[in-house]
Design an enzyme around this catalytic site. Structure first.
Site, mmCIF file in Angstrom:
data_model
loop_
_atom_site.group_PDB
_atom_site.id
_atom_site.type_symbol
_atom_site.label_atom_id
_atom_site.label_comp_id
_atom_site.label_asym_id
_atom_site.label_seq_id
_atom_site.Cartn_x
_atom_site.Cartn_y
_atom_site.Cartn_z
ATOM 1 N N GLY A 213 0.812 -1.204 0.000
ATOM 2 C CA GLY A 213 0.000 0.000 0.000
ATOM 3 C C GLY A 213 0.848 1.258 0.000
ATOM 4 N N SER A 214 0.382 2.259 0.707
ATOM 5 C CA SER A 214 1.040 3.570 0.669
ATOM 6 C C SER A 214 2.428 3.579 1.293
ATOM 7 C CB SER A 214 0.156 4.615 1.351
ATOM 8 O OG SER A 214 -1.018 4.838 0.590
#
Length: 482
Positions: A213-214
């Site tokens: 993810g981020s």
């Protein structure tokens, strides 16, 4: 001698010669194979004929041996088995061994040639077993384990300057002592663990990969600064909001519609975790440049041994531009172990230098004498010192006034990055919550931490890296620096 008797004698002689040849072949050519066969009960009898050496944390053994009444005279025991199972692995009379119990077996059972004196080499008498001294910090290990609690997930902490692994936790965990013997109860415990849908025996810190993810935006930011696409974390990017993924009609938007993501700087984009900025950045760089940067951090390394083999973290290839854009926010087919993401922040924390992570400090003869010692070893330079300095500055902004404020430690420099990764088809599963961070107390003590929460009791709307994983990372960093 009559003819029939002569034929019978020759046939018998040939049988004897064949038997001699076969016995010689088995002893010479297949002796080692048969001796080391997992079904050879002599191996188990020999291994458990005497107490095993210990695996040690901070000067204290976390393993032991207890006498039994069976042919396998000693059974392995564990102190705080669930806490340290991802470190030790298991040694079972019935089910073999894995991880450090298997990799350091010759030291622990005394069969290592370095443990033998000249007389024992001749008499083949067993030597006293040796010990395995780990790099684990018990306070950091306990903080990670208690922080994860009933959640499904993992945490890894690394000393950035040496690569020493200070914490290695996976939950739910298991007690290796529950099936260390060969009784009916041991068999039931083993079978229950095999059937458990939560897979407590899976070492999620090393052997499970997740979409980062981020948290992966740190890798993309490093690639952009190293490439010169942007000169600093405070230079404005060319990033529309929303961002139309190339070749599609799909517009990527940001989680926070009011966040100032349009043409945001890298610092602001990390602070607010702007998807649009990093998706376009990955497309502008191209997959080859992002892949090259990811590999410098350890991605796509299928032979990362600490000494336990870690699963390969992957940055995909053969993508179109829209897929490359998705990798910019740690989605599509990007996967990473918690160990890998700890390596990313470790390199940033140590001025761009990445040290090879390791779990065993040394093995000993059971006393003060070391058989071998692990020396700190460089994995390579992941980025320039200037790039690392800028990323640390931006990560501090994330913690000071961004999505990572739950990781603040008063009086300590802390930088971090949150991540919430989609899970399941069409994001149908509970998202994964990540927090990767570093802490520096200004007195020469640093730590890099990665935490992933795979499943928790939190409602789907409340799942976030900063909310779930951030406090766990904070507890680990505080315990380590204390």
């Amino acid at each position: 001698m009559n003819k029939p008797l002569r034929k019978a004698s020759v046939f018998t002689l040939l049988l004897v010669l064949s038997l001699i040849v076969w016995a010689t072949y088995v002893q010479m050519a297949r002796g080692s194979e048969l001796r080391d066969n997992q079904h050879n009960t002599r191996n188990a009898i020999a291994r458990y004929a005497n107490p095993l050496g210990d695996i040690v944390v901070d000067g204290k053994p976390i393993t032991g041996s207890r006498a039994t009444e069976g042919s396998l005279r000693y059974k392995r025991t564990y102190t705080d088995g669930k806490l340290y199972a991802p470190v030790t692995g298991y040694a079972s009379q019935a089910y073999g061994s894995n991880q450090l119990e298997a990799l350091e077996r010759s030291v622990l059972d005394g069969s290592d040639s370095r443990l033998k004196n000249p007389l024992q080499a001749v008499t083949r008498e067993p030597s006293e077993p040796g010990d395995v001294i780990t790099t684990i910090d018990p306070a950091a290990q306990k903080a990670a384990f208690e922080g994860l609690g009933n959640k499904t997930g993992a945490a890894v902490a690394i000393d950035p300057e040496t690569g020493r692994i200070l914490a290695l936790v996976s939950t739910p965990s298991y007690d290796p002592g529950s099936f260390a013997g060969s009784s009916t109860d041991d068999q039931k415990a083993w079978q229950a663990l095999q059937k458990d849908k939560k897979q407590p025996m899976l070492n999620r810190a090393l052997r499970q990969t997740y979409p980062p993810g981020s948290a992966f935006k740190l890798v993309v930011a490093a690639a952009a600064l190293e490439d010169g696409l942007y000169g600093s974390v405070d230079e404005r990017t060319e990033s529309p909001d929303p961002y139309l993924l190339p070749g599609t009609v799909t517009k990527m938007r940001n989680e926070n519609p009011s966040a100032p993501c349009k043409d945001a700087t890298i610092r602001t984009a990390l602070q607010y975790s702007c998807n649009t900025v990093f998706a376009k950045m990955a497309v502008d760089l191209g997959q080859k440049k992002v892949a090259a940067q990811a590999e410098k951090f350890g991605f796509d390394d299928s032979e990362l041994d600490i000494p336990v083999r870690a699963a390969k973290s992957v940055y995909p290839s053969g993508m179109n531009d829209s897929q490359t854009g998705l990798t910019g926010i740690g989605q599509f087919d990007v996967t990473a172990t918690p160990l890998q993401m700890a390596m990313v922040t470790s390199a940033i924390a140590d001025g761009g230098k990445l040290m090879t992570p390791y779990l065993v400090d040394r093995t000993t003869d059971g006393g003060a004498s070391a058989l071998d010692r692990t020396e700190a070893k460089s994995y390579g330079r992941a980025m320039s010192e200037d790039t690392a300095d800028q990323l640390r500055s931006a990560m501090r902004t994330v913690v000071d006034r961004g999505t990572g404020t739950n990781a603040k430690i008063p009086g300590t420099e802390v930088g971090g990055k949150t991540g919430t990764a989609q899970h399941g088809e069409n994001n149908s599963g509970t998202p994964y919550a990540w927090f990767v961070s570093y802490a520096d107390d200004g007195e020469g003590h640093k730590v890099a931490v990665a935490v992933v929460v795979e499943d928790s009791d939190a409602a789907r709307a409340d799942v976030s890296g900063g909310g779930l994983a951030g406090p766990i990372a904070r507890a680990v960093m505080r315990a380590t620096l204390a």
